[in-house]
Design an enzyme around this catalytic site. Structure first.
Site, PDB file in Angstrom:
ATOM      1  N   ASN A 186      -7.067   1.956   9.998  1.00 36.74           N
ATOM      2  CA  ASN A 186      -5.734   2.182  10.592  1.00 36.74           C
ATOM      3  C   ASN A 186      -5.949   2.272  12.095  1.00 36.74           C
ATOM      4  OD1 ASN A 186      -4.828   2.453   8.004  1.00 36.74           O
ATOM      5  ND2 ASN A 186      -4.136   4.579   8.204  1.00 36.74           N
TER       6      ASN A 186
ATOM      7  N   TYR B 277      -3.889   1.966  16.109  1.00 35.55           N
ATOM      8  CA  TYR B 277      -2.658   1.810  16.902  1.00 35.55           C
ATOM      9  C   TYR B 277      -2.938   1.622  18.394  1.00 35.55           C
ATOM     10  CZ  TYR B 277      -0.251   3.137  12.649  1.00 35.55           C
ATOM     11  OH  TYR B 277       0.226   3.158  11.364  1.00 35.55           O
TER      12      TYR B 277
ATOM     13  N   HIS C 112      -2.592  10.968   0.890  1.00 33.06           N
ATOM     14  CA  HIS C 112      -2.022  10.736   2.225  1.00 33.06           C
ATOM     15  C   HIS C 112      -1.320  12.035   2.637  1.00 33.06           C
ATOM     16  CE1 HIS C 112      -0.529   7.379   5.084  1.00 33.06           C
ATOM     17  NE2 HIS C 112      -0.163   8.529   5.626  1.00 33.06           N
TER      18      HIS C 112
ATOM     19  N   GLU D 127      -3.259  -0.180   8.179  1.00 25.57           N
ATOM     20  CA  GLU D 127      -2.066   0.210   8.968  1.00 25.57           C
ATOM     21  C   GLU D 127      -2.175  -0.308  10.390  1.00 25.57           C
ATOM     22  OE1 GLU D 127      -0.935   4.364   9.356  1.00 25.57           O
ATOM     23  OE2 GLU D 127      -1.280   4.666   7.204  1.00 25.57           O
TER      24      GLU D 127
ATOM     25  N   ARG E 148       0.866  -1.190   0.000  1.00 28.73           N
ATOM     26  CA  ARG E 148       0.000   0.000   0.000  1.00 28.73           C
ATOM     27  C   ARG E 148       0.901   1.239   0.000  1.00 28.73           C
ATOM     28  NH1 ARG E 148      -2.389   3.041   4.901  1.00 28.73           N
ATOM     29  NH2 ARG E 148      -3.538   4.625   3.760  1.00 28.73           N
TER      30      ARG E 148
ATOM     31  N   GLU F  36      -7.011   8.577   6.562  1.00 33.27           N
ATOM     32  CA  GLU F  36      -7.246   9.144   7.898  1.00 33.27           C
ATOM     33  C   GLU F  36      -7.777  10.577   7.888  1.00 33.27           C
ATOM     34  OE1 GLU F  36      -3.648   8.714  10.166  1.00 33.27           O
ATOM     35  OE2 GLU F  36      -3.663   6.534  10.044  1.00 33.27           O
TER      36      GLU F  36
HETATM   37  O1  IFM Z   1       3.041   7.644  10.013  1.00 35.62           O
HETATM   38  C1  IFM Z   1       1.684   7.663  10.223  1.00 35.62           C
HETATM   39  C2  IFM Z   1       0.923   7.500   8.913  1.00 35.62           C
HETATM   40  O2  IFM Z   1       1.276   8.477   7.996  1.00 35.62           O
HETATM   41  C3  IFM Z   1      -0.562   7.594   9.146  1.00 35.62           C
HETATM   42  N1  IFM Z   1      -0.965   6.689  10.200  1.00 35.62           N
HETATM   43  C4  IFM Z   1      -0.236   6.679  11.424  1.00 35.62           C
HETATM   44  C5  IFM Z   1       1.251   6.544  11.145  1.00 35.62           C
HETATM   45  C6  IFM Z   1       2.042   6.545  12.466  1.00 35.62           C
HETATM   46  O3  IFM Z   1       1.832   7.729  13.147  1.00 35.62           O
END
Ligand code: IFM
Length: 449
Positions: free
Chosen positions: A288, A290, A120, A354, A76, A165
């Protein structure tokens, strides 16, 4: 629960143009908002910028060889809008198209499925000069750009992600000012929400007008929100933040409605047919994710709510449970977020576009990078994915963030997310231990012990 993934599960890695390409000022590329922002003193840690980044623009063949060595099934990446359209609209730049054409050919040659992200965050500066995402005209420009990309590359790429995002680039770019274009303007932020949604809808239509076979969706950064305490003001702040962060884009794009709190504030911007345009038959949701988000009431913030810094927590968190972004390691939040997508958005096809973590990842005396913390992180998060699959979520892929260490926006080059180490002085690539872990995972289609 077994650790084996479904047959044909797509194991991938992700990157984005400004974070890796470099070559910001050659071959006819136009300026982006990140070129301007990073060259403005004090905006990025150590005043770093993406001028060279990992120099992927010149080293893409080598990077693809590294992908191919571990039999990566998908890659990606994002297209730099100003590399294709230096002014954001109008005449296109043949050299820019050539670069992505060669990149796609190389991927296909190595049997790696391309997933293109159209946006992006590196918006052409020329478009920002007339208001960027806060000006409705952008929806037309984005739609034309999407059409061009689908026309040129639709035969080579069957999966297109419109935007990466929205919550991040609207909140941090227009409300908190922490990312490009660095604005703190609630009115512009609110217009950006609607224009982003509309841009997605128009782009979907443009792409599908080229070929109904191209699968289209949007990638959203979503996470369960927790109030920092159970006081009513923090609980209320949580509801506000959750609505703006998690629902401002997903609900209109995937359900055709705005949450009431948001609708009230942007009603005057919504024209007849807008909701129909926004709510297309998306082929997938890109997630995405985290960590979860802890929210606090903050009257100084334009929303009255914001995510906290960890030192604002009443109880200290064990440092071992944090990555070098100071992000918490909470695989349960990943599971819960995937299940929320399944339940709220009618069990859509999900691409996990992500997930990953940042650690300092220094080379040892032998030049090796033994990133056991990353491996442990990935194991935990992949188990959450497996559990969600078991519970019926229709997950088709997982893309580790990131293939390479890269430019982490306002935080510069200190935060290393890659499974491949990049020495930012020599630009030498060194696969980390997690790269070999990923290879094993792909080979066995199962989480290694
Ligand atoms: O690096 C970023 C990415 O550009 C978008 N999602 C989160 C990642 C980590 O912060």
């Amino acid at each position: 629960m077994s650790n084996i993934f479904p047959k044909n599960f797509i194991w991938g890695a992700a990157t984005s143009s400004y974070q890796i390409e470099g070559a910001t000022n050659i071959d006819g590329k136009g300026k982006s908002i990140w070129d301007k922002f990073s060259h403005t003193k004090g905006k990025v840690a150590n005043n770093e910028n993406g001028d060279t980044a990992t120099d992927h623009y010149n080293r893409y063949k080598h990077d693809i060889a590294l992908m191919s060595d571990i039999r990566l099934r998908a890659y990606r990446f994002s297209i730099s809008w100003p590399r294709i359209l230096p002014n954001g609209k109008g005449k296109y730049n043949t050299k820019g198209l050539d670069f992505y054409s060669k990149l796609l050919d190389e991927l296909l040659k190595k049997n790696i499925k391309p997933f293109i992200t159209l946006y992006h965050w590196d918006l052409p500066q020329k478009i920002q000069d007339s208001g960027g995402w806060s000006n409705r005209d952008i929806t037309k420009y984005f739609s034309d750009y999407s059409y061009l990309i689908a026309k040129k590359f639709g035969d080579k790429c069957k999966n297109i992600i419109t935007l990466n995002e929205p919550a991040v680039f609207s909140t941090f770019g227009y409300l908190d000012g922490y990312m490009a274009p660095g604005l703190k303007n609630k009115k512009k932020y609110l217009s950006s929400i609607h224009n982003i949604n509309l841009a997605h809808g128009f782009a979907y239509k443009s792409i599908k007008s080229i070929s109904s076979k191209i699968k289209v969706g949007c990638t959203l950064n979503m996470a369960p929100c927790l109030a920092v305490s159970n006081s009513s003001k923090n609980e209320n702040a949580k509801i506000i933040y959750d609505t703006f962060w998690n629902r401002a884009y997903a609900d209109p794009m995937y359900l055709g409605i705005y949450p009431k709190i948001i609708e009230k504030k942007i009603q005057h911007l919504i024209k007849q047919n807008d909701m129909k345009i926004i709510n297309q038959k998306n082929d997938f949701i890109g997630l995405n994710h985290y960590q979860h988000i802890r929210v606090i009431c903050d009257r100084k913030n334009l929303l009255g709510a914001r995510s906290i810094n960890l030192n604002e927590l009443p109880k200290k968190i064990n440092k071992k449970k944090l990555t070098s972004m100071n992000w918490e390691i909470v695989p349960d939040a990943y599971y819960n977020q995937i299940m929320e997508l399944k339940n709220r958005y009618n069990n859509p096809i999900i691409h996990l576009t992500e997930n990953g973590c940042s650690y300092p990842d220094a080379q040892n005396k032998k030049g090796k990078i033994i990133d056991t913390k990353r491996i442990s992180f990935l194991k935990k998060y992949l188990k959450a994915v497996k559990k969600a699959l078991r519970d019926g979520a229709r997950i088709k892929s997982y893309f580790v963030w990131s293939l390479l260490d890269n430019f982490e926006w306002s935080l510069g080059y200190k935060k290393r997310f890659g499974i491949i180490h990049v020495n930012f002085k020599t630009l030498e690539r060194t696969p980390k231990k997690s790269y070999y872990f990923y290879a094993k995972l792909i080979k066995k289609n199962s989480i290694p012990k």
